[in-house]
Design an enzyme around this catalytic site. Structure first.
Site, PDB file in Angstrom:
ATOM      1  N   HIS A 219      -3.321 -12.464  -1.209  1.00  0.00           N
ATOM      2  CA  HIS A 219      -2.949 -11.098  -0.865  1.00  0.00           C
ATOM      3  C   HIS A 219      -1.690 -11.075   0.008  1.00  0.00           C
ATOM      4  O   HIS A 219      -0.830 -10.222  -0.154  1.00  0.00           O
ATOM      5  CB  HIS A 219      -4.125 -10.445  -0.129  1.00  0.00           C
ATOM      6  CG  HIS A 219      -3.967  -8.984   0.096  1.00  0.00           C
ATOM      7  ND1 HIS A 219      -4.551  -8.050  -0.716  1.00  0.00           N
ATOM      8  CD2 HIS A 219      -3.278  -8.298   1.035  1.00  0.00           C
ATOM      9  CE1 HIS A 219      -4.237  -6.846  -0.292  1.00  0.00           C
ATOM     10  NE2 HIS A 219      -3.463  -6.960   0.770  1.00  0.00           N
ATOM     11  N   HIS A 290      -5.778  -1.059  -4.339  1.00  0.00           N
ATOM     12  CA  HIS A 290      -6.984  -1.209  -3.521  1.00  0.00           C
ATOM     13  C   HIS A 290      -8.194  -1.263  -4.452  1.00  0.00           C
ATOM     14  O   HIS A 290      -9.058  -0.404  -4.414  1.00  0.00           O
ATOM     15  CB  HIS A 290      -7.088  -0.063  -2.508  1.00  0.00           C
ATOM     16  CG  HIS A 290      -7.333  -0.557  -1.115  1.00  0.00           C
ATOM     17  ND1 HIS A 290      -8.126   0.098  -0.216  1.00  0.00           N
ATOM     18  CD2 HIS A 290      -6.896  -1.667  -0.481  1.00  0.00           C
ATOM     19  CE1 HIS A 290      -8.151  -0.583   0.918  1.00  0.00           C
ATOM     20  NE2 HIS A 290      -7.418  -1.653   0.785  1.00  0.00           N
ATOM     21  N   ASP A 471       3.464  -2.772   9.611  1.00  0.00           N
ATOM     22  CA  ASP A 471       2.123  -2.248   9.390  1.00  0.00           C
ATOM     23  C   ASP A 471       1.096  -3.318   9.760  1.00  0.00           C
ATOM     24  O   ASP A 471       1.319  -4.502   9.547  1.00  0.00           O
ATOM     25  CB  ASP A 471       2.006  -1.883   7.905  1.00  0.00           C
ATOM     26  CG  ASP A 471       0.570  -1.801   7.440  1.00  0.00           C
ATOM     27  OD1 ASP A 471      -0.268  -1.298   8.191  1.00  0.00           O
ATOM     28  OD2 ASP A 471       0.304  -2.235   6.302  1.00  0.00           O
ATOM     29  N   GLU A 513      -9.320  -5.882   9.977  1.00  0.00           N
ATOM     30  CA  GLU A 513      -8.349  -5.011   9.327  1.00  0.00           C
ATOM     31  C   GLU A 513      -8.641  -3.548   9.634  1.00  0.00           C
ATOM     32  O   GLU A 513      -8.356  -2.668   8.813  1.00  0.00           O
ATOM     33  CB  GLU A 513      -8.348  -5.288   7.823  1.00  0.00           C
ATOM     34  CG  GLU A 513      -7.880  -6.700   7.534  1.00  0.00           C
ATOM     35  CD  GLU A 513      -8.019  -7.119   6.081  1.00  0.00           C
ATOM     36  OE1 GLU A 513      -8.195  -6.264   5.206  1.00  0.00           O
ATOM     37  OE2 GLU A 513      -7.953  -8.343   5.828  1.00  0.00           O
ATOM     38  N   GLY A 739       7.253  -4.736  -4.821  1.00  0.00           N
ATOM     39  CA  GLY A 739       6.196  -4.928  -5.799  1.00  0.00           C
ATOM     40  C   GLY A 739       4.961  -5.474  -5.156  1.00  0.00           C
ATOM     41  O   GLY A 739       4.903  -5.673  -3.932  1.00  0.00           O
TER      42      GLY A 739
END
Lengths: 954, 261
Positions: A219, A290, A471, A513, A739
């Protein structure tokens, strides 16, 4: 003391929606359902204070009934459902704050929902309703009867950092450890870690091992896209070609660097890609997936999907201004006995995902303006949820260089145990036991906290309060702080991190997270200004530590050491993978086509992939910010599908606008993944040009959702798709600016169809010239741009009518001249409506224009050497239908040249008429035309395959 | 002369920027101020000639749309709001702002009396975004709205809790006695019609099942007005999609600015 307060609105429409959905899951005995909001209030409120809290806040005197300090008398079978302790619960939080508003003593609150199910119900019925409709045991607890209140996080635990001895472990032991801790690391990676700590002469701490797993996860680091790959390609005539690929990501970047248009501001290096909008502003665009969270908890998964991609855009200092979403589900009418164990029904996934997207985007005040919804049996076990966000920022306003001595500041949400192992969980396949292992990876979002981040970051950016920003997403602090400090090194103290509840161990704080967080690098001199800004906007600020300059990652919890590693090992220590892929083109199949009929056209219009998605779209606010020029549905009845969204960013001058479109065609990819990429790019451009976008300034994003890349067939098709992307970028002169790849989309070893989403971002030079698919007038000429082609592989018609075609349409060699010609005609104001030909070919394109405009049409279907059926439904690229007033006929003919021809006209009638030619007799030989009453076309498009009586959606 | 108009912002407010754009186009001077700034006194309600409570999801609409912000208005700003009303300074609530004014008891008012009007879940049971046609009710007693009485406005709705509900027939009758400010019209109703065709409760022209097609109301004095649809999203020509006719929302904001002047 804990007091229970039940509040019910007897005419709450949610009860009716439970009844409607009960029929869809096979429970017919439910006649009505009463929904009650349950609040458990813990504190020392006097009866008067409790009464005041209820009157002032909880109970609406016009519609609500309430039971204070008691339980609603049962009206049937009772099911109660509550979030698992610790999950985000805004109602509870706001009730606590309301009590403070009123000057009442401090209270703690948890909430629940109660359903009184009335009717003739067996135990099985109640169990079915609970499992299928009322509760999701990934994030909720439920019971028949009364559910006791459970408050999160009991006592603070002692801070513990455990060593994880690796030195003595065998290869099998290493792999077992990786699986047990959900690290998703393979053997070479585990060995690299073992060797590193052997050289250090100590074992890693739990947090160090977790940090490496996060940073090295598929990821976060895209190891497949960086791997060296050997591809064996077998053509349909048996010819074998072996090629070597030195990284897929470098190949995509290389073509962007080669094209390097002057309007490109930033590609691939940051959270989102950035291009120029006008002299003052740039726009940033990002699309994320997601998928796994949405499979387990559709609402929360999609909810946090939107939240995550919006933070990507905040992470390049942009103000988010719009959202997009592309969704792939299993068939909504899948029979229950075909549903694999451990999988939610596609209908439930869809309804939850749509509600989750709407909830987050609507509450952030962002218009959700572009997307699509695909249904295919290949997505039953593993749905796809692509969420996109667009943002705007003043040119040159995004700082990217932290300085030694800068403070590491976290803004936004608090940290809880929810959201542990999201990054590593999404880097593995799923099966029926997935929920048990990684339920903690799934969260529910809190859009209002994120809205605060949007407001604060925009102002902090304008006041130049930070030197870098990122982020905090997958991997939590371990990824965001670890990446931001890659060049300088950082030192962090976790003991200052605000927690949702006590009891988290350092490694959990470090990798959680938990949503709605942004990390920025702030010079010490600017901390005071930042604090004042955040206080004004109710955003929590945490000073985690500093950028050191020693190139090490050092994490403490108070005085306890947690992580101490060189940045070089964290970021460069991962072994590069060597992978093999194989792809074989399918053998061509001789296709027999039927005689075309009106019924076939209606079937195409009613196919779930073509039929109106208005039910879904209307649940998203597509108007907020007042900038929407071309909406998702257009025309007098607002039910004609638009090709792309046109947006005028609030606060920008002039008439320039942004256009967003997408292309996706996984059915083509089953036969030819390279062609899929090229055809998806064509679709995105087609759609963009159809509304007035300039084909010479288009940037695209790639989003690859594939199966397990360690299996050669999956990897082979992935490599072919990437080849299509790089070929397409050159042919269309369209750079990729960002991307994402989501791999391991498998359920029980069964992969999804390799699915590439191309998202395009372009400009409309003058929004007053923007067109849609509905603007045509009676008497207008209809023109077709582009030629038909006989290959039906991957087409909707081949799928719907079981033709078994495998040869797919030929991608265009030189696509730009035709798109430039169309753009010139549109800019000249000569086009009243435009619509692209995609699923269902000319048949669907012309019918949708008629539906959108509520006007009749009459066209002659050009054969181009094909049979009439193939001519009507083929999905050759590069085709659009334009409507043009007859007085502009010559001018438009001159603009379009060989690219276009007149095929018919808009009529005052109530029919859609396709005149068919006889291939045996040539151009002037009419067969019996297809005549479809407009009302029938509207009904097919609106109600789908089973007609107007189809069940309710909720 | 500048006409300062206050646009309060609470956590979750999101249509404040469009509201400010509409006020500017109408000739006013908007100030967006966070509730915290109003509390601290760094921005004062008393310094503004009118208040526009914008749309959004204040505090996430937890515990019912607008309820938490309504509580803050009641507990923190009751006196200042009363003074503004006393001075006949117009107040307009749009969507969430309307919900806040109703939940605070300011609409239809007076504040402090038991509430008999509310805004609750749409009859369809879900959030919905679509364009609607509404008419400024000619018989509405609001003085400042009188300038645009009878005109029709075409603009979007975007809400999940927009159904106007009343506790009894007496309340419904009270609203019909000059307190109805906006009504949903049937789709395709002509703006020039003397006798507009109301939606008659039919979805989607009446998009949420509001009683008597009511889209907005005012208080007894006519100073405070609220509505669910978003006229601030139709103040420029290009914002209007094709479809039924209907005017811009700009005249409404011009009337607000004129009354505040």
């Amino acid at each position: 003391m804990t007091v229970r307060i039940d509040v019910t609105a007897p005419d709450d429409p949610r009860g009716g929606s439970v009844v409607a959905n009960a029929r869809l899951v096979g429970v017919d005995g439910l006649t009505s359902c009463r929904v009650t909001r349950v609040h458990h209030v813990d504190g020392s409120l006097s009866p008067d204070e409790l009464d005041r809290l209820c009157r002032e806040v909880l109970i609406d005197p016009v519609v609500d009934e309430a039971v204070i300090d008691g339980v609603t008398p049962a009206q049937g079978r009772v099911v109660e459902v509550a979030l698992m302790p610790g999950a985000t619960d805004p109602d509870a939080r706001e009730l606590e704050r309301a009590a403070a508003n009123l000057g009442l003593p401090e209270i703690r609150v948890v909430t629940a929902r109660r359903y009184d199910l009335i009717g003739d119900l067996s135990d099985t019925d109640v169990a079915t309703l609970t499992r299928r409709l009322l509760a999701n045991d990934t994030i909720e607890i439920s019971t028949e009867g009364e559910l006791p209140a459970e408050f999160a996080g009991a006592a603070a635990a002692d801070v513990r950092v455990d060593d994880v001895p690796l030195a003595e472990l065998s290869d099998d032991d290493l792999l077992r450890l990786s699986k047990d801790r959900v690290l998703s690391l393979d053997l070479t990676e585990m060995q690299a870690i073992q060797a590193h700590f052997a050289a250090e002469g100590r074992p890693p701490s739990d947090a160090e091992l977790e940090t490496l797993a996060q940073t090295w996860s598929e990821h976060c680091v895209h190891k497949t896209f960086r791997a060296r790959i050997t591809l064996t390609h077998t053509s349909s005539d048996g010819e074998v070609t072996v090629s070597f690929h030195d990284g897929l990501l470098p190949a995509l970047r290389e073509v962007t660097e080669e094209l390097d248009p002057p309007w490109l501001r930033s590609a691939f290096v940051d959270d989102a890609g950035i291009v120029a909008f006008d002299d003052h502003h740039d726009v940033a665009f990002k699309v994320e997936t997601h998928n796994h969270p949405s499979a387990l908890e559709p609402f929360g998964g999609a909810n946090t999907g939107v939240g995550g991609v919006v933070r990507d855009v905040i992470g390049v200092s942009a103000r988010p201004i719009a959202c997009t979403d592309v969704l792939c589900f299993g068939p909504a009418d899948l029979p229950d006995d075909e549903l694999p164990t451990g999988v939610l029904h596609p209908r439930r996934i869809r309804d939850g995902v749509v509600a989750g997207i709407g909830d987050y985007g609507n509450k952030l005040g962002l218009p959700t303006v572009n997307g699509s919804v695909l249904y295919d049996p290949g997505y039953v076990g593993n749905p796809l949820v692509y969420c996109g966000a667009l943002g705007i920022l003043p040119h040159g306003s995004h700082p990217t260089e932290p300085q030694v001595g800068d403070r590491i500041i976290s803004l936004g949400g608090r940290v809880g145990r929810d959201g542990i192992h999201g990054a590593t969980f999404s880097s593995a396949g799923m099966d029926a036991s997935t929920v048990d292992h990684v339920g903690s990876a799934v969260q529910i979002g809190d859009p209002i906290t994120e809205k605060g981040l949007i407001e604060v970051i925009e102002r902090a950016r304008d006041a130049k309060l930070y030197n870098a920003i990122t982020d905090c997403g997958a991997g939590g602090f371990s990824s965001s702080v670890g990446e931001m400090g890659e060049d300088l090194g950082v030192e962090v103290d976790l003991s200052v991190v605000p927690l949702k509840y006590p009891g988290l161990q350092p490694w959990e704080i470090w990798i959680s997270e938990a949503q709605e967080r942004i990390v920025i690098a702030v010079p010490p001199a600017k901390l005071e200004a930042l604090q004042a800004l955040c206080d004004a906007w109710d955003v929590e600020v945490t000073d985690l530590g500093r950028f050191t300059g020693d190139q090490r990652l050092v994490v403490r919890h108070g005085d306890t050491g947690v992580v101490d590693m060189p940045m070089a090992f964290l970021h460069d220590g991962i072994p590069r993978q060597e992978l093999v892929g194989a792809w074989a083109d399918p053998a061509p199949v001789e296709v027999t086509t039927p005689v075309p009929t009106a019924a076939q056209v209606l079937q195409l219009l009613a196919h779930p992939n073509v039929a109106s998605k208005e039910d879904i779209i209307r649940r998203y606010d597509h108007e907020v910010r007042g900038g929407t020029v071309v909406r998702p549905y257009v025309g007098p009845e607002a039910d004609g599908p638009a090709d792309a969204a046109v947006l005028k960013p609030l606060g920008t001058e002039g008439h320039k606008a942004v256009v967003l479109s997408n292309g996706i065609c996984p059915s083509v990819g089953r036969h030819d993944p390279r062609a899929m990429a090229l055809l998806a790019m064509d679709e995105a451009v087609r759609n963009l040009v159809a509304v007035g976008g300039d084909p010479d300034q288009v940037a695209v994003l790639d989003n690859f959702c594939w199966g397990d890349p360690t299996k050669p067939d999956r990897l082979g098709s992935l490599v072919r798709a990437v080849q299509g992307c790089t070929d397409g970028a050159r042919a269309y002169r369209m750079p990729f600016i960002s991307g994402k790849d989501s791999l391991f989309n498998e359920f029980d070893g069964e992969a999804i169809p390799g699915t590439l989403l191309i998202s395009a971002l372009g400009l409309v030079p003058d929004l007053r010239r923007a067109v849609d698919s509905a603007g045509m007038q009676i008497g207008d000429d209809l023109w077709l741009v582009g030629a038909n082609e006989g290959a039906l592989g991957g087409s909707l018609a081949s799928d719907l009518f079981d033709l078994g075609a495998t040869r797919v349409p030929t991608p265009l060699d030189d696509p730009l001249p035709r798109y430039r010609a169309i753009h010139a005609v549109i800019c000249d104001g000569k086009v009243t409506a435009a619509h692209d030909c995609s699923e269902g070919g000319l048949a669907v394109a012309v019918s949708e224009m008629a539906i959108a405009a509520r006007l009749g049409v009459s066209v002659v279907v050009p054969l181009d050497g094909l049979d009439p059926f193939t001519a009507l439904v083929n999905e050759a690229p590069g085709r659009l239908v334009l409507s043009v007033a007859p007085e502009h006929r010559d001018a438009v003919g001159a603009f379009l040249g060989d690219h276009g021809r007149r095929i018919g006209e808009v009529t005052a009638g109530d029919d859609i008429v396709f005149h068919l030619l006889d291939p045996a007799r040539g151009e002037d030989s009419n067969l019996e035309p297809i005549r479809i009453p407009l009302a029938d076309a509207v009904s097919a498009s609106t109600h789908g395959p089973s007609g107007p009586t189809r069940g309710a959606t909720a | 002369m500048s006409v300062p108009i206050l646009i309060p912002h609470a956590s979750g407010t999101n249509r404040d920027l469009e509201a400010a754009q509409a006020i500017e186009l109408a000739g006013g001077t908007p100030t967006i101020a966070h509730i915290n700034e109003l509390r601290s006194g760094s921005v004062r309600i008393a310094d503004h000639a009118a208040i526009l409570l914008p749309g959004g999801f204040s505090y996430g609409d937890a515990l019912g749309a607008g309820g938490r912000l309504a509580l803050e208005l009641r507990t923190w700003f009751a006196d200042e709001l009363a003074a503004a009303a006393e001075a006949s300074r117009p107040m307009l609530g749009i969507c969430n702002g309307f919900q806040v004014l109703v939940k605070a008891g300011l609409l239809p008012g007076p504040m402090g009396e038991p509430r008999s009007v509310t805004l609750t879940e749409n009859a369809e049971g879900r959030f919905e975004c679509r364009w609607v046609t509404l008419q400024v009710e000619p018989s509405c007693r609001s003085g400042w709205l009188g300038a645009v009485g009878g005109t029709t406005i075409r603009c979007p709705i975007a809400h999940g809790e927009g159904r106007v509900a009343v506790s009894d027939d007496t309340t419904a009758a009270r609203l019909e006695d000059g307190l109805v400010a906006f009504r949903y019209l049937a789709d395709g109703a002509r703006p020039t019609s003397d006798d507009p065709v109301v939606a008659g409760g039919a979805y989607p022209a009446n998009p949420n099942g509001s009683v008597n097609d009511i889209a907005g109301i005012c208080d007894d004095t006519g100073t405070i007005v609220g509505l669910m649809p978003h006229p601030e999203d139709h103040v420029l020509d290009w914002q209007r999609p094709s479809g039924p006719e209907g005017g811009s929302g700009l005249p409404l904001f011009e009337a607000l600015v004129a009354a505040a002047r």
